[in-house]
Design a protein around this motif. Structure first.
Motif, PDB file in Angstrom:
ATOM      1  N   ALA A  63       9.311  72.946   6.637  1.00 48.96           N
ATOM      2  CA  ALA A  63       9.381  73.494   5.275  1.00 48.96           C
ATOM      3  C   ALA A  63       8.078  73.224   4.534  1.00 48.96           C
ATOM      4  O   ALA A  63       7.475  72.164   4.699  1.00 48.96           O
ATOM      5  CB  ALA A  63      10.551  72.849   4.536  1.00 48.96           C
ATOM      6  N   GLY A  64       7.628  74.191   3.723  1.00 46.77           N
ATOM      7  CA  GLY A  64       6.505  73.954   2.825  1.00 46.77           C
ATOM      8  C   GLY A  64       6.988  73.050   1.699  1.00 46.77           C
ATOM      9  O   GLY A  64       8.190  72.985   1.419  1.00 46.77           O
ATOM     10  N   ASN A  65       6.069  72.348   1.047  1.00 51.56           N
ATOM     11  CA  ASN A  65       6.420  71.442  -0.037  1.00 51.56           C
ATOM     12  C   ASN A  65       6.650  72.247  -1.328  1.00 51.56           C
ATOM     13  O   ASN A  65       5.730  72.874  -1.838  1.00 51.56           O
ATOM     14  CB  ASN A  65       5.277  70.429  -0.206  1.00 51.56           C
ATOM     15  CG  ASN A  65       5.581  69.396  -1.263  1.00 51.56           C
ATOM     16  OD1 ASN A  65       6.625  69.459  -1.933  1.00 51.56           O
ATOM     17  ND2 ASN A  65       4.682  68.450  -1.422  1.00 51.56           N
ATOM     18  N   THR A  66       7.890  72.210  -1.827  1.00 51.14           N
ATOM     19  CA  THR A  66       8.232  73.016  -3.016  1.00 51.14           C
ATOM     20  C   THR A  66       8.168  72.209  -4.306  1.00 51.14           C
ATOM     21  O   THR A  66       8.630  72.645  -5.356  1.00 51.14           O
ATOM     22  CB  THR A  66       9.654  73.610  -2.877  1.00 51.14           C
ATOM     23  OG1 THR A  66      10.570  72.530  -2.664  1.00 51.14           O
ATOM     24  CG2 THR A  66       9.740  74.588  -1.729  1.00 51.14           C
ATOM     25  N   ASN A  67       7.593  70.992  -4.213  1.00 50.36           N
ATOM     26  CA  ASN A  67       7.510  70.124  -5.380  1.00 50.36           C
ATOM     27  C   ASN A  67       6.304  70.550  -6.237  1.00 50.36           C
ATOM     28  O   ASN A  67       5.287  69.869  -6.300  1.00 50.36           O
ATOM     29  CB  ASN A  67       7.384  68.672  -4.893  1.00 50.36           C
ATOM     30  CG  ASN A  67       7.499  67.682  -6.027  1.00 50.36           C
ATOM     31  OD1 ASN A  67       7.910  68.056  -7.142  1.00 50.36           O
ATOM     32  ND2 ASN A  67       7.133  66.442  -5.774  1.00 50.36           N
ATOM     33  N   ASN A  68       6.416  71.724  -6.859  1.00 54.54           N
ATOM     34  CA  ASN A  68       5.333  72.256  -7.701  1.00 54.54           C
ATOM     35  C   ASN A  68       5.958  72.991  -8.898  1.00 54.54           C
ATOM     36  O   ASN A  68       7.188  73.068  -9.008  1.00 54.54           O
ATOM     37  CB  ASN A  68       4.425  73.172  -6.865  1.00 54.54           C
ATOM     38  CG  ASN A  68       5.212  74.235  -6.123  1.00 54.54           C
ATOM     39  OD1 ASN A  68       6.118  74.850  -6.695  1.00 54.54           O
ATOM     40  ND2 ASN A  68       4.886  74.472  -4.865  1.00 54.54           N
ATOM     41  N   GLN A  69       5.121  73.560  -9.761  1.00 56.04           N
ATOM     42  CA  GLN A  69       5.577  74.218 -11.005  1.00 56.04           C
ATOM     43  C   GLN A  69       6.662  75.274 -10.787  1.00 56.04           C
ATOM     44  O   GLN A  69       7.541  75.448 -11.615  1.00 56.04           O
ATOM     45  CB  GLN A  69       4.398  74.928 -11.685  1.00 56.04           C
ATOM     46  CG  GLN A  69       3.339  74.018 -12.232  1.00 56.04           C
ATOM     47  CD  GLN A  69       3.770  73.386 -13.548  1.00 56.04           C
ATOM     48  OE1 GLN A  69       4.952  73.079 -13.731  1.00 56.04           O
ATOM     49  NE2 GLN A  69       2.835  73.179 -14.442  1.00 56.04           N
ATOM     50  N   SER A  92       8.493  76.694  -5.184  1.00 54.99           N
ATOM     51  CA  SER A  92       8.485  77.494  -3.954  1.00 54.99           C
ATOM     52  C   SER A  92       7.183  77.275  -3.193  1.00 54.99           C
ATOM     53  O   SER A  92       6.212  76.740  -3.748  1.00 54.99           O
ATOM     54  CB  SER A  92       8.647  78.977  -4.276  1.00 54.99           C
ATOM     55  OG  SER A  92       7.495  79.472  -4.926  1.00 54.99           O
ATOM     56  N   ASN A  93       7.194  77.660  -1.940  1.00 52.76           N
ATOM     57  CA  ASN A  93       6.002  77.499  -1.101  1.00 52.76           C
ATOM     58  C   ASN A  93       6.058  78.530   0.029  1.00 52.76           C
ATOM     59  O   ASN A  93       7.093  78.682   0.681  1.00 52.76           O
ATOM     60  CB  ASN A  93       5.970  76.072  -0.539  1.00 52.76           C
ATOM     61  CG  ASN A  93       4.620  75.712   0.034  1.00 52.76           C
ATOM     62  OD1 ASN A  93       4.014  76.494   0.776  1.00 52.76           O
ATOM     63  ND2 ASN A  93       4.136  74.516  -0.297  1.00 52.76           N
ATOM     64  N   VAL A  94       4.950  79.236   0.234  1.00 55.60           N
ATOM     65  CA  VAL A  94       4.888  80.247   1.291  1.00 55.60           C
ATOM     66  C   VAL A  94       3.904  79.786   2.366  1.00 55.60           C
ATOM     67  O   VAL A  94       2.756  79.468   2.068  1.00 55.60           O
ATOM     68  CB  VAL A  94       4.447  81.615   0.722  1.00 55.60           C
ATOM     69  CG1 VAL A  94       4.386  82.665   1.828  1.00 55.60           C
ATOM     70  CG2 VAL A  94       5.395  82.067  -0.393  1.00 55.60           C
ATOM     71  N   PHE A 107      -1.636  78.093 -12.819  1.00 58.82           N
ATOM     72  CA  PHE A 107      -0.664  78.874 -12.023  1.00 58.82           C
ATOM     73  C   PHE A 107      -0.839  78.569 -10.551  1.00 58.82           C
ATOM     74  O   PHE A 107      -1.964  78.445 -10.077  1.00 58.82           O
ATOM     75  CB  PHE A 107      -0.840  80.363 -12.291  1.00 58.82           C
ATOM     76  CG  PHE A 107      -0.578  80.744 -13.721  1.00 58.82           C
ATOM     77  CD1 PHE A 107       0.726  80.909 -14.175  1.00 58.82           C
ATOM     78  CD2 PHE A 107      -1.618  80.903 -14.622  1.00 58.82           C
ATOM     79  CE1 PHE A 107       0.969  81.233 -15.512  1.00 58.82           C
ATOM     80  CE2 PHE A 107      -1.374  81.234 -15.947  1.00 58.82           C
ATOM     81  CZ  PHE A 107      -0.088  81.402 -16.396  1.00 58.82           C
ATOM     82  N   GLU A 108       0.296  78.487  -9.850  1.00 61.33           N
ATOM     83  CA  GLU A 108       0.232  78.253  -8.392  1.00 61.33           C
ATOM     84  C   GLU A 108      -0.210  79.522  -7.708  1.00 61.33           C
ATOM     85  O   GLU A 108       0.232  80.590  -8.054  1.00 61.33           O
ATOM     86  CB  GLU A 108       1.623  77.849  -7.866  1.00 61.33           C
ATOM     87  CG  GLU A 108       2.174  76.571  -8.463  1.00 61.33           C
ATOM     88  CD  GLU A 108       1.419  75.305  -8.035  1.00 61.33           C
ATOM     89  OE1 GLU A 108       0.568  75.410  -7.119  1.00 61.33           O
ATOM     90  OE2 GLU A 108       1.679  74.256  -8.614  1.00 61.33           O
TER      91      GLU A 108
HETATM   92  C1  NAG Z   1       2.880  74.087   0.350  1.00 62.80           C
HETATM   93  O1  NAG Z   1       3.230  73.182   1.364  1.00 62.80           O
HETATM   94  C2  NAG Z   1       2.128  72.658   2.096  1.00 62.80           C
HETATM   95  C3  NAG Z   1       2.681  71.838   3.239  1.00 62.80           C
HETATM   96  O2  NAG Z   1       3.608  70.854   2.798  1.00 62.80           O
HETATM   97  C4  NAG Z   1       1.244  71.867   1.148  1.00 62.80           C
HETATM   98  O3  NAG Z   1       0.118  71.385   1.845  1.00 62.80           O
HETATM   99  C5  NAG Z   1       0.802  72.777   0.012  1.00 62.80           C
HETATM  100  O4  NAG Z   1       0.055  72.042  -0.934  1.00 62.80           O
HETATM  101  C6  NAG Z   1       2.005  73.402  -0.678  1.00 62.80           C
HETATM  102  N1  NAG Z   1       1.545  74.372  -1.678  1.00 62.80           N
HETATM  103  C7  NAG Z   1       1.974  74.362  -2.940  1.00 62.80           C
HETATM  104  C8  NAG Z   1       1.449  75.463  -3.809  1.00 62.80           C
HETATM  105  O5  NAG Z   1       2.751  73.557  -3.386  1.00 62.80           O
END
Ligand code: NAG
Length: 226
Positions: free
Chosen positions: A70-76, A79-81, A225-226
């Protein structure tokens, strides 16, 4: 050959020539732009990437690992692609296809965006999405919204170039796998492109466009913005 057969032959030849002419168009662009240069030494790349000599191509050139993570969704936006395109899977070069894993935390959003070079077909692997896309400006001035609630195993299409989004309306992490009709679909995130452009778009322009007080426009422009 009878005159009738000759006619049929001429017809087939004309048909082949006509269809050849119909295909003799410029190739689709594979990046935002490709400014011409006179001296190849000043050049960076062609429409796509250079091709590796087939004699030294390996299975690894067609192989990618890690889409189980899984991508890290701990952001504003929550979600993460994770993208798998010709940039990180070089075997995709010239094949007109690519892939992405989309992770969305509960109540997170893969915010409104569009892909200038690809249609997207999304399959839900886990969770529940509310997803939709908006048409381009219709003749009556409307932009029509098409939405669906998507559960595990459901498939939804985002036609090329149209603004779309997916939000997780469930209580658990949601995961989708999307395929794209381009080796490099490109992404234009609406919020980032309009309010996060570098250098910033003039406040007057955005104030008019969004019919907002300039103070609000400046506030939006101050955000990350992400
Ligand atoms: C998305 O996930 C990747 C892998 O965990 C991380 O390196 C990246 O910073 C993430 N992007 C955002 C925008 O949170």
């Amino acid at each position: 050959m009878s005159p009738k057969n000759t006619n049929i032959l001429v017809y087939i030849v004309l048909l082949v020539v006509a269809s050849y002419v119909a295909y003799a168009t410029d190739p689709n662009q594979l990046q935002d732009f490709c400014v011409g240069v006179n001296n190849p030494i000043d050049g960076l790349f062609v429409n796509g990437l250079f091709c590796k000599n087939p004699m030294v191509v390996k299975a690894e050139d067609f192989y990618f690992q890690g889409l189980d993570k899984a991508g890290n969704t701990n952001n504003q936006v929550g979600s993460n692609v994770t993208r798998v395109t010709a940039m990180n899977l070089p075997g995709l070069n010239t094949l007109g296809i690519s892939l992405a894993r989309i992770d969305v935390a509960p109540y997170g959003v893969n915010t409104p965006h569009h892909h200038p070079r690809a249609t997207e077909i999304l399959t839900v692997l886990e969770g529940t999405f509310y997803a939709g896309f908006i048409t381009s400006n219709l003749q009556n001035g409307e932009n029509k919204l098409f939405t669906k609630i998507l559960n595990k195993g459901d498939v939804f299409i985002f036609p090329q170039g149209l603004i779309h989004f997916e939000s997780n309306i469930g209580h658990t992490p949601a995961v989708a796998l999307s395929a794209f009709s381009s080796q490099n679909p490109g992404v234009v995130t609406i919020a980032a492109a309009t309010f996060g452009a570098n250098p910033p778009i003039s406040v007057d322009v955005l104030s008019r466009a969004f019919q907002l007080n300039p103070v609000i426009v400046k506030n939006l422009q101050s955000r990350r913005f992400e």
